[in-house]
Scaffold this motif. Sequence first.
Motif, PDB file in Angstrom:
ATOM      1  N   THR A 281     -10.131  -2.898  -2.782  1.00 29.28           N
ATOM      2  CA  THR A 281      -9.503  -3.788  -1.820  1.00 29.28           C
ATOM      3  C   THR A 281     -10.492  -4.873  -1.441  1.00 29.28           C
TER       4      THR A 281
ATOM      5  N   GLN B 244      -7.214   7.379  -0.045  1.00 28.20           N
ATOM      6  CA  GLN B 244      -8.496   6.937  -0.582  1.00 28.20           C
ATOM      7  C   GLN B 244      -9.309   6.145   0.437  1.00 28.20           C
ATOM      8  N   ALA B 245      -8.633   5.539   1.411  1.00 26.74           N
ATOM      9  CA  ALA B 245      -9.328   4.756   2.432  1.00 26.74           C
ATOM     10  C   ALA B 245      -9.716   5.608   3.642  1.00 26.74           C
TER      11      ALA B 245
ATOM     12  N   ILE C 198     -11.944   1.219  -2.993  1.00 30.76           N
ATOM     13  CA  ILE C 198     -10.758   1.393  -3.836  1.00 30.76           C
ATOM     14  C   ILE C 198     -10.278   0.058  -4.400  1.00 30.76           C
TER      15      ILE C 198
ATOM     16  N   GLU D 236      -1.239   7.085  -1.345  1.00 28.55           N
ATOM     17  CA  GLU D 236      -2.439   7.344  -2.141  1.00 28.55           C
ATOM     18  C   GLU D 236      -3.569   6.402  -1.728  1.00 28.55           C
ATOM     19  N   ASP D 237      -3.211   5.148  -1.427  1.00 29.44           N
ATOM     20  CA  ASP D 237      -4.206   4.170  -0.975  1.00 29.44           C
ATOM     21  C   ASP D 237      -4.754   4.556   0.396  1.00 29.44           C
TER      22      ASP D 237
ATOM     23  N   TRP E  98       0.833  -1.196   0.000  1.00 33.01           N
ATOM     24  CA  TRP E  98       0.000   0.000   0.000  1.00 33.01           C
ATOM     25  C   TRP E  98       0.872   1.252   0.000  1.00 33.01           C
TER      26      TRP E  98
ATOM     27  N   VAL F  57      -6.341  -1.668   3.792  1.00 32.56           N
ATOM     28  CA  VAL F  57      -5.373  -0.583   3.899  1.00 32.56           C
ATOM     29  C   VAL F  57      -5.315  -0.131   5.356  1.00 32.56           C
TER      30      VAL F  57
ATOM     31  N   ALA G  98     -12.119   0.866   2.145  1.00 31.68           N
ATOM     32  CA  ALA G  98     -11.125   0.004   1.500  1.00 31.68           C
ATOM     33  C   ALA G  98     -11.758  -0.700   0.302  1.00 31.68           C
TER      34      ALA G  98
END
Length: 181
Positions: A147, A92-93, A145, A88-89, A85, A158, A142
């Motif tokens: 996941t 987004q989470a 995105i 950026e991840d 991860w 994440v 999560a």
Amino acid sequence: EDLAARAASRLIDLVAEDVKPRDIVTKSSFDNAFTLDMAMGGSTNTVLHGMALAHEAGIDYPLTRIDEISRRVPNICRVSPASHWHMEDVHQAGGISAILGELAEVPDLLDLDARTVAAIALLVALSRIPGPLHGVDLVERAADIGTPAHTIEDEELVLRAEQRGVGDAGRLEVGLGALRQ
């Protein structure tokens, strides 16, 4: 709106409000920063630069304090290179706010009265963030995105709720002395 423009605008506001860096940069704010860092797995860079900032601010902040924080903070997020991860991840989470929101649920991990760059207490700043910040909502974010996030225990999250963190404590241990066993 451009992040740099917003930051510059906030800086001008802080000057107008007569808020000085040392009004915000305190032992409590360093505790909160290192708590956040440990929740994300711990970083030697954070220690290096945090200690330099504390020194410049005239704050006595011993390495043993960082070690104590690392031992009591749950590791709820791992970021590259400790995982696949990236920031950026994390963003987004739910981002840093989601991590702080989760940590705020654990008694005595954060100083929620510490003043932020918004010139308000951390608790007030967190309460102003729209939307859910922690718990099952992290799973939903999560999943948004891409996941796989069927349960809070899922290895691919994440961010994880404090109760089901990646690890019991931060992954950074401070070694003191000539030899460390």
